[in-house]
Motif scaffolding. Structure first.
Motif, PDB file in Angstrom:
ATOM      1  N   ALA A 477       1.541  68.953  77.511  1.00 30.61           N
ATOM      2  CA  ALA A 477       2.201  69.986  78.318  1.00 30.61           C
ATOM      3  C   ALA A 477       3.637  69.603  78.665  1.00 30.61           C
ATOM      4  O   ALA A 477       4.447  70.455  78.997  1.00 30.61           O
ATOM      5  N   LEU A 478       3.925  68.310  78.589  1.00 31.11           N
ATOM      6  CA  LEU A 478       5.250  67.856  79.026  1.00 31.11           C
ATOM      7  C   LEU A 478       6.221  67.711  77.864  1.00 31.11           C
ATOM      8  O   LEU A 478       7.404  67.450  78.062  1.00 31.11           O
ATOM      9  N   GLY A 479       5.719  67.867  76.615  1.00 34.60           N
ATOM     10  CA  GLY A 479       6.554  67.675  75.433  1.00 34.60           C
ATOM     11  C   GLY A 479       7.878  68.417  75.501  1.00 34.60           C
ATOM     12  O   GLY A 479       8.946  67.806  75.389  1.00 34.60           O
ATOM     13  N   PRO A 480       7.844  69.736  75.717  1.00 30.75           N
ATOM     14  CA  PRO A 480       9.101  70.487  75.735  1.00 30.75           C
ATOM     15  C   PRO A 480      10.091  69.971  76.787  1.00 30.75           C
ATOM     16  O   PRO A 480      11.283  69.917  76.526  1.00 30.75           O
ATOM     17  N   ALA A 481       9.563  69.569  77.959  1.00 30.26           N
ATOM     18  CA  ALA A 481      10.461  69.098  79.012  1.00 30.26           C
ATOM     19  C   ALA A 481      11.062  67.735  78.667  1.00 30.26           C
ATOM     20  O   ALA A 481      12.194  67.433  79.034  1.00 30.26           O
ATOM     21  N   LEU A 482      10.293  66.923  77.961  1.00 35.22           N
ATOM     22  CA  LEU A 482      10.763  65.571  77.649  1.00 35.22           C
ATOM     23  C   LEU A 482      11.649  65.530  76.417  1.00 35.22           C
ATOM     24  O   LEU A 482      12.426  64.597  76.233  1.00 35.22           O
ATOM     25  N   LEU A 483      11.504  66.543  75.562  1.00 35.42           N
ATOM     26  CA  LEU A 483      12.136  66.489  74.251  1.00 35.42           C
ATOM     27  C   LEU A 483      13.638  66.186  74.289  1.00 35.42           C
ATOM     28  O   LEU A 483      14.096  65.307  73.555  1.00 35.42           O
ATOM     29  N   PRO A 484      14.429  66.892  75.112  1.00 35.20           N
ATOM     30  CA  PRO A 484      15.876  66.639  75.072  1.00 35.20           C
ATOM     31  C   PRO A 484      16.229  65.159  75.228  1.00 35.20           C
ATOM     32  O   PRO A 484      17.045  64.640  74.466  1.00 35.20           O
ATOM     33  N   SER A 485      15.576  64.494  76.183  1.00 36.96           N
ATOM     34  CA  SER A 485      15.920  63.083  76.392  1.00 36.96           C
ATOM     35  C   SER A 485      15.432  62.223  75.224  1.00 36.96           C
ATOM     36  O   SER A 485      16.081  61.259  74.840  1.00 36.96           O
ATOM     37  N   LEU A 486      14.287  62.582  74.639  1.00 38.45           N
ATOM     38  CA  LEU A 486      13.778  61.819  73.494  1.00 38.45           C
ATOM     39  C   LEU A 486      14.713  61.968  72.294  1.00 38.45           C
ATOM     40  O   LEU A 486      15.005  61.002  71.584  1.00 38.45           O
ATOM     41  N   LEU A 487      15.198  63.193  72.075  1.00 42.33           N
ATOM     42  CA  LEU A 487      16.086  63.443  70.943  1.00 42.33           C
ATOM     43  C   LEU A 487      17.389  62.679  71.131  1.00 42.33           C
ATOM     44  O   LEU A 487      17.900  62.051  70.204  1.00 42.33           O
ATOM     45  N   ARG A 488      17.906  62.722  72.348  1.00 41.03           N
ATOM     46  CA  ARG A 488      19.167  62.035  72.631  1.00 41.03           C
ATOM     47  C   ARG A 488      19.022  60.545  72.309  1.00 41.03           C
ATOM     48  O   ARG A 488      19.863  59.956  71.650  1.00 41.03           O
ATOM     49  N   ALA A 489      17.920  59.982  72.799  1.00 41.30           N
ATOM     50  CA  ALA A 489      17.727  58.544  72.595  1.00 41.30           C
ATOM     51  C   ALA A 489      17.572  58.216  71.114  1.00 41.30           C
ATOM     52  O   ALA A 489      17.923  57.124  70.676  1.00 41.30           O
ATOM     53  N   ALA A 490      17.026  59.145  70.323  1.00 46.68           N
ATOM     54  CA  ALA A 490      16.793  58.873  68.908  1.00 46.68           C
ATOM     55  C   ALA A 490      17.948  59.367  68.041  1.00 46.68           C
ATOM     56  O   ALA A 490      17.877  59.277  66.813  1.00 46.68           O
ATOM     57  N   SER A 491      18.996  59.911  68.658  1.00 45.16           N
ATOM     58  CA  SER A 491      20.132  60.489  67.927  1.00 45.16           C
ATOM     59  C   SER A 491      19.668  61.556  66.939  1.00 45.16           C
ATOM     60  O   SER A 491      20.120  61.606  65.800  1.00 45.16           O
ATOM     61  N   LEU A 492      18.756  62.375  67.391  1.00 42.86           N
ATOM     62  CA  LEU A 492      18.284  63.483  66.564  1.00 42.86           C
ATOM     63  C   LEU A 492      18.782  64.781  67.186  1.00 42.86           C
ATOM     64  O   LEU A 492      19.144  64.808  68.366  1.00 42.86           O
ATOM     65  N   VAL A 493      18.794  65.846  66.394  1.00 48.17           N
ATOM     66  CA  VAL A 493      19.135  67.154  66.966  1.00 48.17           C
ATOM     67  C   VAL A 493      18.061  68.156  66.585  1.00 48.17           C
ATOM     68  O   VAL A 493      17.311  67.950  65.626  1.00 48.17           O
ATOM     69  N   GLU A 494      18.001  69.230  67.373  1.00 47.43           N
ATOM     70  CA  GLU A 494      17.075  70.300  67.048  1.00 47.43           C
ATOM     71  C   GLU A 494      17.879  71.457  66.480  1.00 47.43           C
ATOM     72  O   GLU A 494      18.879  71.869  67.057  1.00 47.43           O
TER      73      GLU A 494
END
Ligand SMILES: Nc1nc2c(ncn2[C@@H]2O[C@H](COP(=O)(O)OP(=O)(O)O)[C@@H](O)[C@H]2O)c(=O)[nH]1
Ligand SMILES: [Mg+2]
Length: 623
Positions: A477-494
């Motif tokens: 349930a928390l995936g969408p809320a956490l995603l931005p910070s996870l992407l930033r840390a992994a240098s990924l973009v959506e």
């Protein structure tokens, strides 16, 4: 300022008489009670103390047969008036009630030695014994008063001491979430459904919506009217006996043990881990019967006790109750020592125990937890937790935050889990780019599903360098809320619902040369879209074309029409020279192309808002 005090003590020691003498109200309401001179049900009576403070008594039955009723009265009351008769001395239910007080963790009130006129010379001895018996409980240091309700001796002092006890009691939290444990419900002509209970914290207002929970389905109800001590009120704060007139619930469907709750503020809890303070004959939880009755608030629910090790146990309730960390549950069995002890709730969302040794490990972890619960442990267990959930569970968040835990918006996140999830995301996206160089990226949902899945190594592995568990799966349930910070840390973009590594997604791989040749060829003839054979000869299939279009190297139009992105602007230059409006056929001639290209290109310009249709056959350019 107001308080509620429950009586406690052996039957016939003068509890009800004392309440009557102090309040002028007969607490034994039932005809049977008066006939037998015995309290059976809870009695209620209030008075104003010399200082003007108000106090309400909940008078409980002392007889052992009514122990459950006694717990219902004592449970929600913050203060206790412990009664021992001078002539009777310490008795069987004096012990039971002492155990109940200890189990509930009650630590405010007073000791009253009654019936002193019947045994004036025993007062000191009985007081000393009572002191001894109460020594291990929260009532160890409460004031003691000796009275005779018959002669009135000591009653003046008792009133003064009561006043001091009320004045010194802990200030209740008026802003707390409401949890009113129902002790009575009835129907009044004209008013309808009324429930009563001891409001220990929070404030009730007329018009409030409250959730009524019990054995059946939870219901939303509205406070139609409020009363305390027989007086109407617009709002009532703690601590008070309250009568709540409800809209939206039938009196017959409400029972003792139900609760009125601030909507959304409470979780209904079926399993808790607790520290059990064993009293009576048992000194080991392992010897405790597995089937007991749990008393919480005014509720009494069958419960299964599973010892985990030491004083710690897992309690599984027959029906869920609105419980929080720090709550006390009284465990009652049957037989000679009916009160097993009190359980302090330490975790209302405990982890499943599956592997050998889990119970012992859990017991060891619980040993370090107090009434505030274990915020750090919960966050590490789940990796991320909404802060509101901790509030609902009664778990206090330490300030400053425990080491290794960070806030991300409304979430509390274990930094190590965050790093692990973000690494895993990078691995997944990397694998996608490697497997399919022209891929538009890893679909978001696939990525989140993979992170939310429990991995085999996560079950058996341990966190590097610690004895703690391995990274938990990402709470779905928390995936969408956490995603931005996870992407930033992994240098990924959506991009368009896909996760992309911008470094790897940049090129076209082997298709690069073909696209370059196409670009060179089309620069001279921008509207001569390649035919299928030309594309095939260049090795440009749908996958390559899609990648080139995504990178805006080509403009892909319906019907497999491939142009350069510049073609749209070039076309506009030609169309602007035409007499307006113009037909598709005129446009085709001006561009020097075929219908196959002209029609989708014009429609593309329409969509962009650069041209518009004026009628069925003609267009004009938008200036
Ligand atoms: N002589 C005398 N009798 C009392 C006193 N207080 C209570 N009683 C009597 O003791 C009996 C039991 O009292 P009650 O209040 O019903 O006891 P409870 O069971 O603890 O509520 C009754 O007959 C009372 O009249 C007292 O101070 N002096
Ligand atoms: Mg009584």
């Amino acid at each position: 300022m107001s308080q509620v005090i429950a009586t406690a003590g052996h039957v016939d020691h003068g509890k009800s008489t004392l309440v009557r003498a102090l309040t002028g109200i007969e607490p034994d309401r039932l005809a049977e009670e008066r006939r037998r001179g015995l309290t059976i049900e809870l009695g209620f009576a209030g008075t104003t103390l010399p200082s003007g403070r108000e106090i309400a008594f909940v008078d409980v039955p002392g007889h052992e047969r009514f122990l459950a009723t006694m717990l219902t009265g004592l449970g929600p009351a913050p203060l206790v008036c412990f009664v021992v008769a001078a002539d009777g001395g310490w008795s069987a239910q004096s012990s039971d009630h002492r155990d109940a007080i200890a189990a509930l963790g009650l630590d405010q009130g007073l000791l009253v030695i009654t019936r002193t006129d019947l045994a004036p010379d025993r007062t000191l001895e009985v007081t000393a014994r009572a002191r001894e018996e109460l020594a291990g409980t929260g009532l160890a240091d409460v004031p003691a008063v000796a009275v005779s309700a018959r002669t009135g001796e000591g009653m003046e002092t008792l009133r003064e001491v009561l006043d001091e006890v009320v004045a010194g009691a802990r200030t209740p939290d008026e802003t707390a979430d409401v949890r009113l444990w129902v002790d009575r419900s009835f129907s009044l002509p004209g008013a309808g459904t009324v429930v009563t209970g001891t409001l220990g914290a929070g404030t009730l207002r007329v018009g409030d919506e409250l959730d009524l929970v019990g054995a059946g389905q939870a219901r939303r109800t509205t406070v139609r009217a409020l009363q305390s001590g027989g007086e109407d009120a617009e709002q009532l704060g703690p601590v008070r006996r309250t009568a709540v007139n409800l809209r939206g619930a039938e009196a017959g469907s409400i029972h003792r043990g139900d609760a009125l709750l601030t909507p959304g503020a409470w979780d209904l809890i079926g399993v808790v881990d607790a520290r059990v303070d064993v009293r009576g004959a048992l000194d080991d939880l392992g010897a405790a019967p597995a089937e007991l009755v749990a008393h919480a608030g005014t509720a009494a629910v069958p419960v299964r006790l599973r010892p985990l090790g030491g004083p710690h146990a897992r309690l599984t309730l027959d029906r869920p109750l609105p419980l929080r960390c720090g709550d006390r549950i009284v465990l009652r069995g049957s037989g000679e020592h009916p009160l097993l002890g009190g359980a302090l709730v330490l975790d209302v969302d405990p982890p499943v125990l599956t592997r050998r040794g889990d119970a012992a490990r859990r017991a060891a972890a619980l040993a370090g937890i107090g009434a505030d619960g274990d915020a750090a442990g919960i966050i590490l267990r789940h990796g991320a937790v909404p802060s509101g959930r901790l509030v609902r569970q009664g778990v206090r968040l330490p300030d400053p935050l425990p080491e290794g835990i960070a806030r991300a918006g409304d979430l509390l996140v274990d930094r190590e889990a965050q790093v692990a999830w973000s690494r895993r995301l990078a691995e997944l996206v990397d694998a996608e780019h490697t497997a399919r160089p022209l891929s538009a990226g890893l679909p978001l949902k696939a990525a989140l599903d993979a992170l939310a899945a429990r991995r085999d190594d996560a079950r058996t592995g341990t966190r590097a360098g610690t004895a703690g568990p391995a990274t938990p799966p990402l709470p779905a349930a928390l995936g969408p809320a956490l995603l931005p910070s996870l992407l930033r840390a992994a240098s990924l973009v959506e991009r368009d619902g896909r996760l992309v590594d911008p470094v790897r997604a940049g090129g076209l791989g082997q298709a690069e040369a073909a696209i370059t040749r196409l670009e060179e060829r089309m620069r001279a003839t921008p509207f001569a879209a390649p035919e299928a054979e030309e594309l095939a000869a260049l090795g440009l299939g749908p996958e390559q074309l899609a990648a080139a279009a995504r990178q805006e190297r080509i403009l892909r139009l319906p019907g497999e029409v491939v142009l350069l992105p510049a073609a749209a602007a070039l076309a506009m230059r030609e169309l602007a020279r035409l007499e307006q409006p113009f037909t598709a056929s005129t446009a085709r001639q001006a561009l020097g192309t075929t219908r196959r290209v002209a029609i989708p290109l014009l429609e593309h310009l329409d969509r962009r808002g650069w041209t518009r249709r004026v009628d069925a056959g003609r267009r004009e350019i938008v200036r």
